[in-house]
Design a protein around this motif. Structure first.
Motif, short mmCIF file in Angstrom:
data_model
loop_
_atom_site.label_atom_id
_atom_site.label_comp_id
_atom_site.label_asym_id
_atom_site.label_seq_id
_atom_site.Cartn_x
_atom_site.Cartn_y
_atom_site.Cartn_z
N VAL A 1 -14.93 -6.87 36.50
CA VAL A 1 -15.34 -6.78 37.90
C VAL A 1 -16.17 -5.52 38.19
N ILE A 2 -15.97 -4.46 37.42
CA ILE A 2 -16.67 -3.20 37.74
C ILE A 2 -17.65 -2.78 36.65
N LEU A 3 -17.19 -2.58 35.42
CA LEU A 3 -18.03 -1.97 34.40
C LEU A 3 -19.18 -2.86 33.94
N PHE A 4 -18.92 -4.10 33.57
CA PHE A 4 -19.98 -4.98 33.07
C PHE A 4 -21.03 -5.31 34.14
N PRO A 5 -20.62 -5.61 35.39
CA PRO A 5 -21.67 -5.78 36.41
C PRO A 5 -22.48 -4.52 36.66
N LEU A 6 -21.86 -3.36 36.53
CA LEU A 6 -22.59 -2.11 36.70
C LEU A 6 -23.62 -1.93 35.59
N ILE A 7 -23.26 -2.29 34.36
CA ILE A 7 -24.22 -2.23 33.25
C ILE A 7 -25.39 -3.18 33.52
N ASP A 8 -25.09 -4.42 34.00
CA ASP A 8 -26.16 -5.36 34.33
C ASP A 8 -27.02 -4.84 35.47
N PHE A 9 -26.40 -4.20 36.46
CA PHE A 9 -27.15 -3.65 37.59
C PHE A 9 -28.12 -2.57 37.12
N LEU A 10 -27.67 -1.68 36.25
CA LEU A 10 -28.55 -0.64 35.72
C LEU A 10 -29.66 -1.24 34.86
N ALA B 1 -35.31 -3.04 34.25
CA ALA B 1 -36.23 -4.17 34.10
C ALA B 1 -37.25 -4.20 35.24
N PHE B 2 -36.81 -3.90 36.47
CA PHE B 2 -37.75 -3.85 37.59
C PHE B 2 -38.79 -2.76 37.37
N GLY B 3 -38.35 -1.60 36.91
CA GLY B 3 -39.29 -0.51 36.62
C GLY B 3 -40.30 -0.91 35.56
N ILE B 4 -39.86 -1.66 34.56
CA ILE B 4 -40.76 -2.10 33.50
C ILE B 4 -41.74 -3.13 34.01
N VAL B 5 -41.30 -4.05 34.88
CA VAL B 5 -42.21 -5.03 35.48
C VAL B 5 -43.21 -4.33 36.39
N TRP B 6 -42.77 -3.32 37.13
CA TRP B 6 -43.69 -2.55 37.96
C TRP B 6 -44.75 -1.87 37.08
N PHE C 1 -47.88 -6.24 25.92
CA PHE C 1 -46.70 -5.69 26.57
C PHE C 1 -45.43 -6.38 26.08
N VAL C 2 -45.53 -7.69 25.82
CA VAL C 2 -44.36 -8.46 25.40
C VAL C 2 -44.03 -8.21 23.93
N THR C 3 -45.01 -8.03 23.10
CA THR C 3 -44.75 -7.89 21.67
C THR C 3 -44.46 -6.45 21.25
N GLN C 4 -44.75 -5.49 22.11
CA GLN C 4 -44.52 -4.09 21.75
C GLN C 4 -43.82 -3.38 22.90
N GLY C 5 -43.02 -2.42 22.59
CA GLY C 5 -42.49 -1.49 23.56
C GLY C 5 -41.57 -2.04 24.63
N PHE C 6 -41.90 -1.71 25.88
CA PHE C 6 -41.01 -1.96 27.01
C PHE C 6 -40.70 -3.44 27.22
N GLY C 7 -41.70 -4.28 27.15
CA GLY C 7 -41.48 -5.71 27.38
C GLY C 7 -40.54 -6.30 26.37
N LYS C 8 -40.64 -5.86 25.15
CA LYS C 8 -39.75 -6.33 24.09
C LYS C 8 -38.32 -5.84 24.35
N PHE C 9 -38.19 -4.65 24.90
CA PHE C 9 -36.87 -4.06 25.16
C PHE C 9 -36.07 -4.89 26.17
N PHE D 1 -38.63 -10.94 39.44
CA PHE D 1 -39.22 -9.81 40.15
C PHE D 1 -40.67 -10.14 40.47
N THR D 2 -41.10 -9.82 41.69
CA THR D 2 -42.49 -9.99 42.11
C THR D 2 -43.03 -8.63 42.53
N VAL D 3 -44.10 -8.20 41.85
CA VAL D 3 -44.69 -6.90 42.14
C VAL D 3 -46.18 -7.11 42.40
#
Length: 158
Positions: free
Chosen positions: A32-41, A46-51, A80-88, A144-146
């Motif tokens: 209820v707390i730890l795993f959803p918090l990990i997903d939230f982070l 992921a939003f920062g990477i899409v931005w 972006f998808v094959t290297q670096g952030f997108g792959k992460f 996400f829509t940016v």
């Protein structure tokens, strides 16, 4: 006389009842707390990477000839998808769309033309938690829509 006179006798029994409360408490803490918090982070990252992907696309569209828009977006998405952030974060080229006609929109007259690029990306959660209803970012993909705008720098007239 007791060896430790400052200690008092506890009213708790030593039968292990505190140990039996550990299981439900761990369930609440982890599921209820730890795993959803990990997903939230993870979704925040992921939003920062899409931005950042949208920022790269908008910047590249502004310095390229307008006729090359579709090829530029395709190249950036593939890199972006094959290297670096997108792959992460597990982005795929199928999970990235550009809903504007031709991938970008240009408004204004020379020399004040604005390039607008919209990036829509779908990211799967880091941990897929077993909830009864689908919750975006916890047990269902999140979209996400940016949108970014920048002044067109290249018109292909040189």
């Amino acid at each position: 006389m007791s060896r430790f006179p400052h200690r008092r006798k506890s009213n708790r029994s030593s039968a292990g009842s505190a140990l039996s409360e550990t299981g439900p408490a761990l369930y609440l803490l982890l599921i209820v707390i730890l795993f959803p918090l990990i997903d939230f982070l993870y979704m925040g990252l992921a939003f920062g990477i899409v931005w950042y992907l949208n920022h790269l696309e908008t910047r590249e569209l502004a310095v390229r000839v307008p006729a090359e828009t579709a090829q530029v977006l395709s190249d950036i998405d593939n890199n972006f998808v094959t290297q670096g952030f997108g792959k992460f974060v597990g982005l795929t080229t199928a999970g990235i769309q550009h809903p504007l006609p031709g991938g970008a929109q240009r408004t204004g007259t020379q020399p004040n033309v604005m390039v607008t690029c919209t990036t829509v990306a779908t990211v799967n959660p880091f941990l897929n938690l077993p909830f009864i209803i689908p919750v975006s970012g916890i047990n269902a993909p999140m979209t996400f829509t940016v949108t970014g705008s920048r002044t067109q720098e290249e018109f292909g007239t040189n």
